[in-house]
Design an enzyme around this catalytic site. Structure first.
Site, PDB file in Angstrom:
ATOM      1  CB  CYS A  78      -0.926   0.047   1.098  1.00 26.03           C
ATOM      2  SG  CYS A  78      -1.792  -1.594   1.474  1.00 26.03           S
ATOM      3  CG  ASP A  82      -3.131  -0.283  -3.313  1.00 30.96           C
ATOM      4  OD1 ASP A  82      -3.836  -1.278  -3.580  1.00 30.96           O
ATOM      5  OD2 ASP A  82      -2.989   0.199  -2.038  1.00 30.96           O
ATOM      6  CG  ASN A  83      -1.746  -3.755  -3.332  1.00 30.50           C
ATOM      7  OD1 ASN A  83      -1.437  -2.992  -2.499  1.00 30.50           O
ATOM      8  ND2 ASN A  83      -2.569  -4.764  -3.218  1.00 30.50           N
ATOM      9  CG  HIS A 113      -1.567   2.594   4.627  1.00 27.54           C
ATOM     10  ND1 HIS A 113      -1.829   1.403   4.416  1.00 27.54           N
ATOM     11  CD2 HIS A 113      -0.343   2.643   5.667  1.00 27.54           C
ATOM     12  CE1 HIS A 113      -1.230   0.655   5.319  1.00 27.54           C
ATOM     13  NE2 HIS A 113      -0.444   1.405   6.055  1.00 27.54           N
TER      14      HIS A 113
END
Length: 292
Positions: free
Chosen positions: A18, A217-218, A73
């Protein structure tokens, strides 16, 4: 979005985790170089330095209204939160929804030391351990409200949803609505959310002048039964350096500027979004800000 815009089949994020992935997206820089090489835990003393020039920092002086809605985050101290990073407004969780001492949401023993999960509005904690089944709906409503309030001026909306990060939660409206278990229900609600944003742009007659980018994001969580996604045919997923961890979907929609139904196989990375926006706005690179 795919039918009305472009799909990129070889899009890579800077990390399969993240914090570093988000840092790269917002700064156009490799996360290691902006001191964000790993995923942050609650109450750490580090975060994205306020001197870094985010996309919001770039656009705000041009008269853009800027808002971050959802999971941040990139540090949870005031100097690291969105209001210190170029955003006028913030509503969301400062980190992942599993970073809570609640053993039902995070069974790992180290989590018992963490504070209750906070929901932040601007810079104030307004709720502790919010009902996560309502997060997607609440984020969407706040995002649409921001668009409606700023329809007559340029704006930048950063809408990083908490889902489908584990633990998964979905509202009553979408519970059991899919044939793919809880994960499918969550994705259906996220699909609804994107639809609400696009519908607001069309209703306000500003969709022709608004660039909308959708990505992740991933890669997905794996090996969690009906709570898991899939990067097939790519290998592995979240927290892995294989293709499934860092090669993610990307769609971009901008009527009149992006050819509908187009596809690109070119290798593109999240750090490319920043200089692409500079080019679209005919702006020079900010002085002192390195772009990778």
């Amino acid at each position: 979005m795919a039918a009305e815009g472009a799909t990129f089949t070889s899009f890579y994020v800077a990390s399969s985790g993240c914090s570093p992935s988000r840092a790269a997206l917002l700064t156009g820089s490799y996360p290691q170089r902006v001191s964000m090489p790993r995923v942050l835990s609650p109450q750490e003393d580090v975060g994205l330095h306020p001197d870094e020039i985010t996309i919001a920092d770039l656009l705000k002086p041009l008269g853009y209204a800027t808002a971050a809605v959802g999971k941040w985050h990139l540090g949870d101290h005031p100097e690291h939160l969105p209001l210190a990073q170029g955003f006028d407004e913030y509503f969301g969780l400062p980190y992942s929804n599993d970073m809570t001492p609640d053993p039902l949401k995070n069974p790992n023993p180290p989590a018992r030391r963490w504070p209750p999960l906070p929901l932040i509005d601007q810079s104030e904690v307004v709720e502790l351990e919010p009902d996560q089944s309502q997060l997607t709906r609440r984020y969407t409503e706040r995002a649409v409200d921001f668009i409606e309030r700023n329809a007559d001026r340029p704006f930048f909306l950063y809408l990083p949803h908490s889902m489908p990060h584990l633990p998964l939660f979905v509202s009553e409206r979408f519970a059991g609505a899919s044939t793919r278990g809880l994960y499918g229900d969550v994705i259906m609600e996220l699909d609804w959310s994107v639809g609400e944003v696009l519908a607001a742009l069309e209703r306000l007659e500003i969709d022709q002048q608004t660039l909308v980018v959708f990505t992740s994001d991933n890669g997905p969580w794996l090996n969690y039964g009906d709570h898991a996604g899939s990067a097939a045919p790519l290998r592995e997923g979240k927290a892995r350096i294989y293709e499934g961890g860092q090669r993610v979907p990307l769609m971009a929609r901008w009527p009149g500027r992006i050819e509908p139904g187009s596809t690109s196989d070119a290798v593109v990375a999240a750090i490319d979004l920043y200089p692409t926006l500079l080019d679209a706005l005919n702006l020079p690179k900010p002085k002192g800000h390195l772009i990778d």
